[in-house]
Design a protein around this motif. Structure first.
Motif, PDB file in Angstrom:
ATOM      1  N   HIS A 112       0.807  -1.228   0.000  1.00  0.00           N
ATOM      2  CA  HIS A 112       0.000   0.000   0.000  1.00  0.00           C
ATOM      3  C   HIS A 112       0.839   1.276   0.000  1.00  0.00           C
ATOM      4  N   ASN A 113       2.062   1.237   0.561  1.00  0.00           N
ATOM      5  CA  ASN A 113       2.895   2.443   0.598  1.00  0.00           C
ATOM      6  C   ASN A 113       4.034   2.404  -0.419  1.00  0.00           C
ATOM      7  N   ARG A 114       3.999   1.409  -1.317  1.00  0.00           N
ATOM      8  CA  ARG A 114       4.980   1.286  -2.404  1.00  0.00           C
ATOM      9  C   ARG A 114       6.407   1.066  -1.909  1.00  0.00           C
ATOM     10  N   SER A 115       6.553   0.597  -0.692  1.00  0.00           N
ATOM     11  CA  SER A 115       7.895   0.349  -0.173  1.00  0.00           C
ATOM     12  C   SER A 115       8.458  -0.990  -0.639  1.00  0.00           C
ATOM     13  N   ALA A 160       0.386 -12.068   5.086  1.00  0.00           N
ATOM     14  CA  ALA A 160      -0.281 -13.196   5.738  1.00  0.00           C
ATOM     15  C   ALA A 160      -1.796 -13.140   5.571  1.00  0.00           C
ATOM     16  N   SER A 161      -2.350 -11.951   5.500  1.00  0.00           N
ATOM     17  CA  SER A 161      -3.806 -11.822   5.387  1.00  0.00           C
ATOM     18  C   SER A 161      -4.280 -12.329   4.031  1.00  0.00           C
ATOM     19  N   ARG A 162      -5.368 -13.090   4.032  1.00  0.00           N
ATOM     20  CA  ARG A 162      -5.933 -13.622   2.797  1.00  0.00           C
ATOM     21  C   ARG A 162      -7.131 -12.803   2.325  1.00  0.00           C
ATOM     22  N   VAL A 163      -7.521 -11.786   3.099  1.00  0.00           N
ATOM     23  CA  VAL A 163      -8.608 -10.891   2.697  1.00  0.00           C
ATOM     24  C   VAL A 163      -7.978  -9.567   2.281  1.00  0.00           C
ATOM     25  N   VAL A 164      -7.762  -9.410   0.998  1.00  0.00           N
ATOM     26  CA  VAL A 164      -7.106  -8.220   0.470  1.00  0.00           C
ATOM     27  C   VAL A 164      -7.917  -7.678  -0.710  1.00  0.00           C
ATOM     28  N   THR A 165      -7.589  -6.465  -1.086  1.00  0.00           N
ATOM     29  CA  THR A 165      -8.210  -5.826  -2.245  1.00  0.00           C
ATOM     30  C   THR A 165      -7.118  -5.470  -3.238  1.00  0.00           C
ATOM     31  N   LEU A 166      -7.336  -5.828  -4.488  1.00  0.00           N
ATOM     32  CA  LEU A 166      -6.370  -5.548  -5.540  1.00  0.00           C
ATOM     33  C   LEU A 166      -6.848  -4.353  -6.350  1.00  0.00           C
ATOM     34  N   VAL A 167      -5.998  -3.319  -6.457  1.00  0.00           N
ATOM     35  CA  VAL A 167      -6.362  -2.104  -7.188  1.00  0.00           C
ATOM     36  C   VAL A 167      -5.243  -1.752  -8.154  1.00  0.00           C
ATOM     37  N   LEU A 168      -5.568  -0.894  -9.117  1.00  0.00           N
ATOM     38  CA  LEU A 168      -4.558  -0.371 -10.021  1.00  0.00           C
ATOM     39  C   LEU A 168      -3.718   0.667  -9.292  1.00  0.00           C
ATOM     40  N   GLU A 169      -2.421   0.564  -9.418  1.00  0.00           N
ATOM     41  CA  GLU A 169      -1.533   1.470  -8.689  1.00  0.00           C
ATOM     42  C   GLU A 169      -1.666   2.904  -9.147  1.00  0.00           C
ATOM     43  N   VAL A 218     -10.481  -0.689  -8.477  1.00  0.00           N
ATOM     44  CA  VAL A 218     -10.535  -2.033  -7.918  1.00  0.00           C
ATOM     45  C   VAL A 218     -10.606  -3.055  -9.049  1.00  0.00           C
ATOM     46  N   VAL A 219      -9.781  -4.076  -8.961  1.00  0.00           N
ATOM     47  CA  VAL A 219      -9.773  -5.173  -9.932  1.00  0.00           C
ATOM     48  C   VAL A 219     -10.300  -6.411  -9.216  1.00  0.00           C
ATOM     49  N   LYS A 259      -6.873  -4.939   5.087  1.00  0.00           N
ATOM     50  CA  LYS A 259      -7.993  -4.330   5.798  1.00  0.00           C
ATOM     51  C   LYS A 259      -7.547  -3.058   6.514  1.00  0.00           C
ATOM     52  N   GLY A 260      -8.276  -1.968   6.276  1.00  0.00           N
ATOM     53  CA  GLY A 260      -7.950  -0.681   6.888  1.00  0.00           C
ATOM     54  C   GLY A 260      -7.006   0.188   6.070  1.00  0.00           C
ATOM     55  N   GLN A 261      -6.432  -0.342   5.015  1.00  0.00           N
ATOM     56  CA  GLN A 261      -5.520   0.421   4.177  1.00  0.00           C
ATOM     57  C   GLN A 261      -6.269   1.054   3.007  1.00  0.00           C
ATOM     58  N   LYS A 262      -5.814   2.205   2.555  1.00  0.00           N
ATOM     59  CA  LYS A 262      -6.448   2.929   1.458  1.00  0.00           C
ATOM     60  C   LYS A 262      -5.411   3.278   0.396  1.00  0.00           C
TER      61      LYS A 262
END
Length: 210
Positions: free
Chosen positions: A42-45, A69-78, A83-84, A104-107
């Motif tokens: 999420h922070n491009r690090s 580790a989390s399996r509940v994620v959202t895939l978006v275009l950078e 949202v993809v 979860k909780g990241q934008k």
């Protein structure tokens, strides 16, 4: 009567088999070839290059590559945060598309603008786990508007050895030509030095009697 029934059954069996095969072909999902993509957190690090043929495969490889580790994620275009979440939309995207994984909780946040005229990025990825070096994607972006990318593929050990042998052969030819030229020049210099070192033969003077 039984003969007619057997005859009808003999005709229906091939038709039933053809119908089952047609249904199997139509219901079997199309297999898409693996394509290269770029992924980041999420922070491009952390950035990685992966290859995938489907959205599910991309998600699985992305989680492993970024050690999420989390399996509940959202895939978006950078680039814009789109949202993809469907296979159809994923297959419409081009090669080397940059994705971002949000837990979860990241934008999604836009990329901070950098001052400068051009930027060059290098991404190394593999199409096959057995590849020795893999593929290198070079992308150049100018004025944050125009971008050009190029793939340099060197996937096989045979291709790598062939290129190395070709380079060594060319180097040996150039080295041989240089050695021949230097040897000829040194022999010529030695010959000139020997000629200067040998004194010239002086003519003898005759004796006169008076």
């Amino acid at each position: 009567m039984e003969t007619a029934r057997d005859f009808a059954g003999a005709l229906l069996r091939p038709l039933t088999f053809m119908g089952l095969q047609t249904r199997k072909v139509l219901l079997t999902p199309l297999m898409h070839p693996a394509r290269p993509f770029r992924v980041s957190n999420h922070n491009r690090s952390s950035r990685r290059g992966v290859t995938a043929s489907s959205l599910q495969e991309l998600l699985s490889k992305t989680l492993d590559a970024l050690v999420i580790a989390s399996r509940v994620v959202t895939l978006v275009l950078e680039e814009d945060g789109t949202v993809v979440d469907t296979e159809e939309f994923f297959q419409m995207l081009g090669d080397n598309t940059h994705f971002m994984v949000l837990e979860k909780g990241q934008k999604w946040t836009p990329k901070p603008k950098r001052s400068g005229i051009a930027r060059v990025t290098f991404d190394l990825y593999k199409l096959n786990p057995k590849d020795v070096i893999g593929c290198l994607n070079v992308k150049a972006t100018m004025y944050e508007m125009y971008s050009v990318s190029y793939d340099i593929r060197c996937t096989g050990l045979k291709a790598l050895l062939r290129s190395l042998l070709r380079f060594l052969s060319h180097t040996a030819q150039v080295t041989g030509q240089c050695l021949i030229y230097m040897g000829t020049y040194m022999l010529r210099m030695l010959a000139d030095t020997e000629e200067q070192a040998v004194p010239g033969v002086r003519p003898r003077r005759g004796l006169t009697s008076g």
